[in-house]
Design an enzyme around this catalytic site. Sequence first.
Site, PDB file in Angstrom:
ATOM      1  N   HIS A 139     -37.805   9.518  41.346  1.00  0.00           N
ATOM      2  CA  HIS A 139     -37.742   8.154  40.814  1.00  0.00           C
ATOM      3  C   HIS A 139     -36.746   7.311  41.605  1.00  0.00           C
ATOM      4  CE1 HIS A 139     -37.688   5.110  37.497  1.00  0.00           C
ATOM      5  NE2 HIS A 139     -36.428   4.973  37.885  1.00  0.00           N
ATOM      6  N   GLU A 140     -35.567   7.870  41.889  1.00  0.00           N
ATOM      7  CA  GLU A 140     -34.540   7.115  42.604  1.00  0.00           C
ATOM      8  C   GLU A 140     -34.921   6.889  44.060  1.00  0.00           C
ATOM      9  OE1 GLU A 140     -32.301   5.595  41.096  1.00  0.00           O
ATOM     10  OE2 GLU A 140     -32.512   6.588  39.163  1.00  0.00           O
ATOM     11  N   HIS A 143     -37.205   3.936  44.240  1.00  0.00           N
ATOM     12  CA  HIS A 143     -36.542   2.624  44.216  1.00  0.00           C
ATOM     13  C   HIS A 143     -36.133   2.213  45.629  1.00  0.00           C
ATOM     14  CE1 HIS A 143     -36.372   1.503  40.061  1.00  0.00           C
ATOM     15  NE2 HIS A 143     -35.658   2.538  39.667  1.00  0.00           N
ATOM     16  N   GLU A 201     -39.480  -0.316  37.278  1.00  0.00           N
ATOM     17  CA  GLU A 201     -39.241   1.014  36.728  1.00  0.00           C
ATOM     18  C   GLU A 201     -40.540   1.811  36.653  1.00  0.00           C
ATOM     19  OE1 GLU A 201     -36.517   2.555  36.135  1.00  0.00           O
ATOM     20  OE2 GLU A 201     -35.140   0.881  36.459  1.00  0.00           O
TER      21      GLU A 201
END
Length: 283
Positions: A139-140, A143, A201
């Site tokens: 997920h990070e 980003h 997100e």
Amino acid sequence: MSMKKHLTKLLVGFLTIFFLGCGNVPLTGRKQMLLVSDQEVLTLSLQQYGEFINSAPLSTDKGNTALVEKVGRRIANAVETYLKNHGYESELSGYQWEFHLVKSSDVNAFCMPGGKIVVYEGILPVTRDETGLAVVLGHEVAHAVAKHANERMSQQMALQYGGAAIGMALDGKSAAVQNIASSVYGLGSQLGMLKYSRNHELEADKMGLIFMAMAGYDPRQAEAFWTRMSDASGGSSMEFLSTHPSDNHRIKDIQKNLSEALKYYKGINTSTPSSKTSSKWSF
């Protein structure tokens, strides 16, 4: 400046946004507005990240620290290979991946542009094992790859300065960029406070699901992780009050995107337990 010259500059600026200030997010193909140069974003973020790492209480748990580094590197390597093989190699310019574990009970993790990722010890009881940690790090990494920080700053610049933002972007006025960064990205204050939009997100969730699969982690475990996150927070509600999606919304989207992620999954047995710490959900 005469009115004619001013209007000409605005017109050139708008054309620049359409033709140069737009980008496409890898994997999703979504178009995004990028008014701030990658170099400006990296310069600002690296300065603040350096100050944070130099003062942060890094974890003394060698096993978990090594695990964060291992999983992060594995995902980053898989993502870099994918981007290079699909014509996105230039998107990796300026990236220097770092993965750190910080001694804190907060259930959190954050990513700075250029691949600087920090995980808090408090999230380890929720990740539980290597695959759970891969959900967070995927997920990070997403980003960073999707340039969400740049996009968020660009959106705020356009809202705050209107047409003047175009001229600032063209003239490279770093003072305006610094001002936006301070208010949007939390530069000059506590790191990790950037609130991405709900769409960012959810996009990071989808991309992260695929990224962890590329690295050989079972994306089917993502739903269980977010369910544990929901339990750790006592359940979430009133999604419209938060920049983060509701847990139910997040899980439904993961279920919807799972079949696509599984196309990238080759399967590797990964299960390394994490030590328990106290938790306070803020991821």
